[in-house]
Design a protein around this motif. Structure first.
Motif, PDB file in Angstrom:
ATOM      1  N   HIS A   1       0.857  -1.180   0.000  1.00 21.33           N
ATOM      2  CA  HIS A   1       0.000   0.000   0.000  1.00 21.33           C
ATOM      3  C   HIS A   1       0.898   1.236   0.000  1.00 21.33           C
ATOM      4  O   HIS A   1       2.117   1.120   0.065  1.00 21.33           O
ATOM      5  CB  HIS A   1      -0.950  -0.009   1.201  1.00 21.33           C
ATOM      6  N   ASN A   2       0.289   2.405  -0.076  1.00 24.19           N
ATOM      7  CA  ASN A   2       1.042   3.664  -0.217  1.00 24.19           C
ATOM      8  C   ASN A   2       1.994   3.582  -1.408  1.00 24.19           C
ATOM      9  O   ASN A   2       3.199   3.784  -1.278  1.00 24.19           O
ATOM     10  CB  ASN A   2       1.832   3.998   1.051  1.00 24.19           C
ATOM     11  N   VAL A   3       1.454   3.264  -2.561  1.00 23.10           N
ATOM     12  CA  VAL A   3       2.258   3.009  -3.750  1.00 23.10           C
ATOM     13  C   VAL A   3       2.152   4.179  -4.737  1.00 23.10           C
ATOM     14  O   VAL A   3       1.061   4.666  -5.019  1.00 23.10           O
ATOM     15  CB  VAL A   3       1.797   1.714  -4.458  1.00 23.10           C
ATOM     16  N   VAL A   4       3.300   4.616  -5.225  1.00 25.89           N
ATOM     17  CA  VAL A   4       3.355   5.604  -6.295  1.00 25.89           C
ATOM     18  C   VAL A   4       3.746   4.851  -7.563  1.00 25.89           C
ATOM     19  O   VAL A   4       4.810   4.244  -7.631  1.00 25.89           O
ATOM     20  CB  VAL A   4       4.400   6.708  -6.009  1.00 25.89           C
ATOM     21  N   PHE A   5       2.883   4.876  -8.544  1.00 19.97           N
ATOM     22  CA  PHE A   5       3.164   4.244  -9.827  1.00 19.97           C
ATOM     23  C   PHE A   5       3.738   5.311 -10.749  1.00 19.97           C
ATOM     24  O   PHE A   5       3.035   6.242 -11.138  1.00 19.97           O
ATOM     25  CB  PHE A   5       1.890   3.651 -10.440  1.00 19.97           C
ATOM     26  N   GLU A   6       5.010   5.180 -11.096  1.00 20.07           N
ATOM     27  CA  GLU A   6       5.655   6.142 -11.988  1.00 20.07           C
ATOM     28  C   GLU A   6       5.680   5.535 -13.377  1.00 20.07           C
ATOM     29  O   GLU A   6       6.295   4.494 -13.599  1.00 20.07           O
ATOM     30  CB  GLU A   6       7.063   6.458 -11.506  1.00 20.07           C
ATOM     31  N   ILE A   7       5.005   6.187 -14.300  1.00 19.04           N
ATOM     32  CA  ILE A   7       4.965   5.693 -15.675  1.00 19.04           C
ATOM     33  C   ILE A   7       5.511   6.768 -16.604  1.00 19.04           C
ATOM     34  O   ILE A   7       5.469   7.958 -16.295  1.00 19.04           O
ATOM     35  CB  ILE A   7       3.538   5.265 -16.098  1.00 19.04           C
ATOM     36  N   ASP A   8       6.042   6.334 -17.743  1.00 17.94           N
ATOM     37  CA  ASP A   8       6.653   7.284 -18.667  1.00 17.94           C
ATOM     38  C   ASP A   8       5.859   7.466 -19.960  1.00 17.94           C
ATOM     39  O   ASP A   8       6.299   8.156 -20.860  1.00 17.94           O
ATOM     40  CB  ASP A   8       8.085   6.866 -18.986  1.00 17.94           C
ATOM     41  N   CYS A   9       4.692   6.868 -20.038  1.00 18.77           N
ATOM     42  CA  CYS A   9       3.868   6.984 -21.237  1.00 18.77           C
ATOM     43  C   CYS A   9       2.756   7.997 -20.969  1.00 18.77           C
ATOM     44  O   CYS A   9       1.795   7.710 -20.249  1.00 18.77           O
ATOM     45  CB  CYS A   9       3.290   5.620 -21.604  1.00 18.77           C
ATOM     46  N   LYS A  10       2.899   9.168 -21.549  1.00 18.96           N
ATOM     47  CA  LYS A  10       1.935  10.241 -21.309  1.00 18.96           C
ATOM     48  C   LYS A  10       0.524   9.847 -21.745  1.00 18.96           C
ATOM     49  O   LYS A  10      -0.449  10.189 -21.088  1.00 18.96           O
ATOM     50  CB  LYS A  10       2.383  11.522 -22.010  1.00 18.96           C
ATOM     51  N   GLN A  11       0.416   9.107 -22.830  1.00 22.05           N
ATOM     52  CA  GLN A  11      -0.906   8.712 -23.314  1.00 22.05           C
ATOM     53  C   GLN A  11      -1.613   7.803 -22.301  1.00 22.05           C
ATOM     54  O   GLN A  11      -2.799   7.980 -22.018  1.00 22.05           O
ATOM     55  CB  GLN A  11      -0.797   8.009 -24.667  1.00 22.05           C
ATOM     56  N   VAL A  12      -0.903   6.863 -21.718  1.00 29.13           N
ATOM     57  CA  VAL A  12      -1.490   5.998 -20.693  1.00 29.13           C
ATOM     58  C   VAL A  12      -1.843   6.827 -19.465  1.00 29.13           C
ATOM     59  O   VAL A  12      -2.935   6.720 -18.915  1.00 29.13           O
ATOM     60  CB  VAL A  12      -0.535   4.840 -20.320  1.00 29.13           C
ATOM     61  N   PHE A  13      -0.913   7.686 -19.044  1.00 31.73           N
ATOM     62  CA  PHE A  13      -1.148   8.543 -17.878  1.00 31.73           C
ATOM     63  C   PHE A  13      -2.393   9.401 -18.071  1.00 31.73           C
ATOM     64  O   PHE A  13      -3.270   9.443 -17.206  1.00 31.73           O
ATOM     65  CB  PHE A  13       0.084   9.429 -17.642  1.00 31.73           C
ATOM     66  N   ASP A  14      -2.478  10.089 -19.217  1.00 31.00           N
ATOM     67  CA  ASP A  14      -3.627  10.961 -19.486  1.00 31.00           C
ATOM     68  C   ASP A  14      -4.939  10.185 -19.527  1.00 31.00           C
ATOM     69  O   ASP A  14      -5.962  10.641 -19.000  1.00 31.00           O
ATOM     70  CB  ASP A  14      -3.424  11.724 -20.796  1.00 31.00           C
ATOM     71  N   ASN A  15      -4.924   9.018 -20.158  1.00 31.69           N
ATOM     72  CA  ASN A  15      -6.153   8.221 -20.250  1.00 31.69           C
ATOM     73  C   ASN A  15      -6.590   7.685 -18.893  1.00 31.69           C
ATOM     74  O   ASN A  15      -7.786   7.571 -18.624  1.00 31.69           O
ATOM     75  CB  ASN A  15      -5.980   7.066 -21.241  1.00 31.69           C
ATOM     76  N   LEU A  16      -5.631   7.374 -18.015  1.00 32.47           N
ATOM     77  CA  LEU A  16      -6.005   6.906 -16.685  1.00 32.47           C
ATOM     78  C   LEU A  16      -6.559   8.041 -15.826  1.00 32.47           C
ATOM     79  O   LEU A  16      -7.359   7.807 -14.929  1.00 32.47           O
ATOM     80  CB  LEU A  16      -4.803   6.263 -15.986  1.00 32.47           C
ATOM     81  N   GLN A  17      -6.151   9.275 -16.098  1.00 33.24           N
ATOM     82  CA  GLN A  17      -6.653  10.432 -15.358  1.00 33.24           C
ATOM     83  C   GLN A  17      -8.016  10.901 -15.878  1.00 33.24           C
ATOM     84  O   GLN A  17      -8.720  11.633 -15.204  1.00 33.24           O
ATOM     85  CB  GLN A  17      -5.653  11.598 -15.461  1.00 33.24           C
ATOM     86  N   SER A  18      -8.373  10.464 -17.061  1.00 35.50           N
ATOM     87  CA  SER A  18      -9.599  10.921 -17.706  1.00 35.50           C
ATOM     88  C   SER A  18     -10.789  10.038 -17.331  1.00 35.50           C
ATOM     89  O   SER A  18     -10.636   8.900 -16.898  1.00 35.50           O
ATOM     90  CB  SER A  18      -9.358  10.918 -19.219  1.00 35.50           C
ATOM     91  N   ASN A  19     -11.969  10.563 -17.520  1.00 39.33           N
ATOM     92  CA  ASN A  19     -13.197   9.796 -17.284  1.00 39.33           C
ATOM     93  C   ASN A  19     -13.801   9.269 -18.578  1.00 39.33           C
ATOM     94  O   ASN A  19     -14.913   8.754 -18.566  1.00 39.33           O
ATOM     95  CB  ASN A  19     -14.226  10.667 -16.553  1.00 39.33           C
ATOM     96  N   LYS A  20     -13.066   9.423 -19.679  1.00 38.42           N
ATOM     97  CA  LYS A  20     -13.567   8.951 -20.968  1.00 38.42           C
ATOM     98  C   LYS A  20     -13.657   7.435 -20.990  1.00 38.42           C
ATOM     99  O   LYS A  20     -12.818   6.742 -20.424  1.00 38.42           O
ATOM    100  CB  LYS A  20     -12.627   9.371 -22.101  1.00 38.42           C
ATOM    101  N   THR A  21     -14.679   6.931 -21.660  1.00 41.17           N
ATOM    102  CA  THR A  21     -14.812   5.498 -21.864  1.00 41.17           C
ATOM    103  C   THR A  21     -14.121   5.138 -23.171  1.00 41.17           C
ATOM    104  O   THR A  21     -14.385   5.740 -24.198  1.00 41.17           O
ATOM    105  CB  THR A  21     -16.298   5.090 -21.941  1.00 41.17           C
ATOM    106  N   MET A  22     -13.213   4.191 -23.083  1.00 39.74           N
ATOM    107  CA  MET A  22     -12.491   3.759 -24.278  1.00 39.74           C
ATOM    108  C   MET A  22     -12.922   2.343 -24.629  1.00 39.74           C
ATOM    109  O   MET A  22     -13.254   1.548 -23.755  1.00 39.74           O
ATOM    110  CB  MET A  22     -10.985   3.787 -24.024  1.00 39.74           C
ATOM    111  N   ILE A  23     -12.880   2.056 -25.914  1.00 42.48           N
ATOM    112  CA  ILE A  23     -13.199   0.702 -26.365  1.00 42.48           C
ATOM    113  C   ILE A  23     -11.950   0.093 -26.974  1.00 42.48           C
ATOM    114  O   ILE A  23     -10.908   0.736 -27.037  1.00 42.48           O
ATOM    115  CB  ILE A  23     -14.373   0.706 -27.374  1.00 42.48           C
ATOM    116  N   PHE A  24     -12.049  -1.108 -27.408  1.00 41.43           N
ATOM    117  CA  PHE A  24     -10.949  -1.878 -27.987  1.00 41.43           C
ATOM    118  C   PHE A  24      -9.971  -2.302 -26.899  1.00 41.43           C
ATOM    119  O   PHE A  24     -10.200  -2.077 -25.714  1.00 41.43           O
ATOM    120  CB  PHE A  24     -10.262  -1.129 -29.128  1.00 41.43           C
ATOM    121  N   GLU A  25      -8.899  -2.944 -27.292  1.00 41.43           N
ATOM    122  CA  GLU A  25      -7.978  -3.561 -26.340  1.00 41.43           C
ATOM    123  C   GLU A  25      -7.408  -2.569 -25.336  1.00 41.43           C
ATOM    124  O   GLU A  25      -7.369  -2.834 -24.132  1.00 41.43           O
ATOM    125  CB  GLU A  25      -6.839  -4.268 -27.095  1.00 41.43           C
ATOM    126  N   LEU A  26      -6.955  -1.408 -25.793  1.00 43.68           N
ATOM    127  CA  LEU A  26      -6.374  -0.434 -24.879  1.00 43.68           C
ATOM    128  C   LEU A  26      -7.383  -0.012 -23.815  1.00 43.68           C
ATOM    129  O   LEU A  26      -7.047   0.083 -22.637  1.00 43.68           O
ATOM    130  CB  LEU A  26      -5.856   0.795 -25.636  1.00 43.68           C
TER     131      LEU A  26
END
Length: 120
Positions: free
Chosen positions: A52-77
């Protein structure tokens, strides 16, 4: 085609190595899907280790932005990102952070070295 997925988990308090994980896959998928798949694998590992108390550091801005968004995405991603969101909610006090690629290269080298050391 093939690709590697890797992660390194460090203790933030002392910077000690906790565990590294790397997997090799045959096939070709979009880079953003590989990044999201890697994150999902790490989230599953964190859940299995009951951290617990975990910071996930990622370097892919597209993944980061999509995880912060409330948009519903379809397909594998979209399926991978939705699984990430659902599982992140299971980890007490976790959050995402975006970091630069140079750090990722150091982490990749560390994971590689750790895997070699473990196999000796």
């Amino acid at each position: 085609m093939s690709y590697d997925l890797g992660a390194c988990i460090l203790n933030a308090e002392g910077g000690e190595y906790v565990v590294a994980n790397m997997s090799f896959h045959v096939g070709s998928i979009p880079i953003v899907e590989a990044e999201a798949s890697s994150l999902l694998a790490v989230i599953n590992l964190i859940i299995d280790l009951r951290l617990h108390n975990v910071v996930f550091e990622i370097d892919c801005k597209q993944v980061f932005d999509n995880l912060q968004s409330n948009k519903t995405m379809i397909f594998e991603l979209g399926f991978i990102l939705n699984a990430c969101k659902q599982k992140l909610s299971l980890i007490n006090k976790s959050y995402l952070d975006l970091f630069r690629t140079q750090v990722n290269q150091v982490a990749y080298a560390f994971v590689r070295a750790t895997q070699i050391y473990v196999s000796l």
